[in-house]
Enzyme design. Sequence first.
Site, short mmCIF file in Angstrom:
data_model
loop_
_atom_site.label_atom_id
_atom_site.label_comp_id
_atom_site.label_asym_id
_atom_site.label_seq_id
_atom_site.Cartn_x
_atom_site.Cartn_y
_atom_site.Cartn_z
N ALA A 299 0.83 -1.21 0.00
CA ALA A 299 0.00 0.00 0.00
C ALA A 299 0.86 1.26 0.00
O ALA A 299 0.61 2.21 -0.76
CB ALA A 299 -0.92 -0.02 1.23
N HIS B 249 15.53 6.92 26.32
CA HIS B 249 15.61 5.71 27.15
C HIS B 249 14.44 5.71 28.13
O HIS B 249 14.12 6.76 28.67
CB HIS B 249 16.93 5.71 27.93
CG HIS B 249 17.03 4.54 28.88
ND1 HIS B 249 17.29 3.27 28.44
CD2 HIS B 249 16.90 4.48 30.23
CE1 HIS B 249 17.31 2.45 29.49
NE2 HIS B 249 17.08 3.16 30.59
#
Length: 477
Positions: free
Chosen positions: A326, A450
């Site tokens: 797509a 993080h």
Amino acid sequence: MSDYDVIVIGGGPAGYVAAIRAAQLGLSTACVDKWLDDSGNPVLGGTCLNVGCIPTKALLDSSERFESIKLHGADHGIIAGDISVDIDAMMARKHKVVGELTGGIAGLFKANGVTWLQGTGTLHPEHKVVVTAKDGSESTHSATNVIIATGSVPVEIPPAPLTGETIVDNAGALAWNSVPKTLGVIGAGVIGLELGSLWRRLGSTVTVIEAQDTFLPMADQQTAKAALREFKKQGLEIKLGALVKGTDIADDGVTVSYTDKDGDQSVKVERLIVAVGRRPYTAGVAADDLDLLTDERGFIHVDDLCQTNLPGVWAIGDVVRGPMLAHKGSEEGIVVAERIAGHAAHLNYDAIPSVIYTHPEVAWVGASEEQLKADGVAYKVGAFPYAASGRAKAMNETTGQVRVLASADNDRVLGVHVFGAHAADILAQGVIAIEMQSTLKDLAATVFAHPTLSESFHEAVLAADQMAVHIVNRKPR
Ligand code: NAD
């Protein structure tokens, strides 16, 4: 004088995106589409929204939640007792998701001034498009440019003709209202693995029959091997080198006969999915007196900019060469609309991502190690396992790894291959790296939040130069 600047034939992810962009650029635009929903109402979105990516993802997500709670809830301290599936509710949610998204495209057409011509479009000489509505009435429209975006249909094979309920294609397998006890799948490609996984999670015993000896030959083979191991561990029976010879339907299911290295075999299943590829759909899109060039496999012939052999006629998406994805079709739609409006635009076919939405996901972009070896390219590899990622541990998702391949000569990223939870999202960084021609140095100097799974991509980049922090680095090969 034409009625429109642009007529797009086909309202799937290639066509509707082309139409919206053309309208955004000030071009008067119409989009013809013939898709009807289950109630017989015209809808936009084509295969992707109606019977492809979106309903599949909706059911994959539901089944993934079910299996995750069933198998791993207790690991998180969640005691759910006996849980079960309400398949009608699951299908109703899928239906709602699809309806909201297809309706959303209709809303976007309205907001951008795209005319939606409901019916089947046929291109005639002089850029005339005849639209045949579902009641048989015809109207004729003309445009300076015509974009063909008629998509693809499933390949059918003589040994396993579709029956509508027992032997089905992807659309049929997204509409079942009960879970088959046993399920066969012909083809271990993208659709076979996604739908096989979906029904296995809901309770089916699944056998996948694949003609080729190699599992996922188009993927990096280290990644493919890790995926095969994991899918087998999950309970998918995957038979490689197995060519289907015939099917025999009875009241209680279907016997599939096939041959493999040990000779003639058979398996009896309650239902069978045929997922052996798709072919371009061009039936009736061009009138007989138009000499629209197609290749030997039926794809409309186009140049690098999606221009056909007919001036002012373009073709995009599954109906032309390249991967049937797509997002590839959508980007071709953008490029063509921009070109028609007189702007410069290009599509980098080397940076088109591929994703298989199993769990864990398989995702890749750019070259595989096998391709680099075959091309004699000097390269380095950095790999980082999910098991060493703090976030993956916290999520209980320690299966898989991120692999980054880069040129040994100029340090540029050449390929990224991810097997693991949310691989598709991690891969996006690799796609950008290849598109921007990033070097490992550029990426090494980039700060990653993080704790995220994306840190694994950073660590894989560092590992290519034996500088990963959270694993013991391997010596270069
Ligand atoms: P595919 O080409 O990915 O896989 C078909 C598989 O069937 C191949 O491995 C082939 O070797 C095997 N096969 C063919 N004939 C066989 C036979 N007689 N017996 C046994 N095995 C046989 O095709 P698909 O899975 O049907 O998907 C069709 C297209 O749709 C693909 O281009 C795919 O990329 C696209 N798609 C993409 C996504 C996604 O991006 N997540 C999802 C669904 C579909």
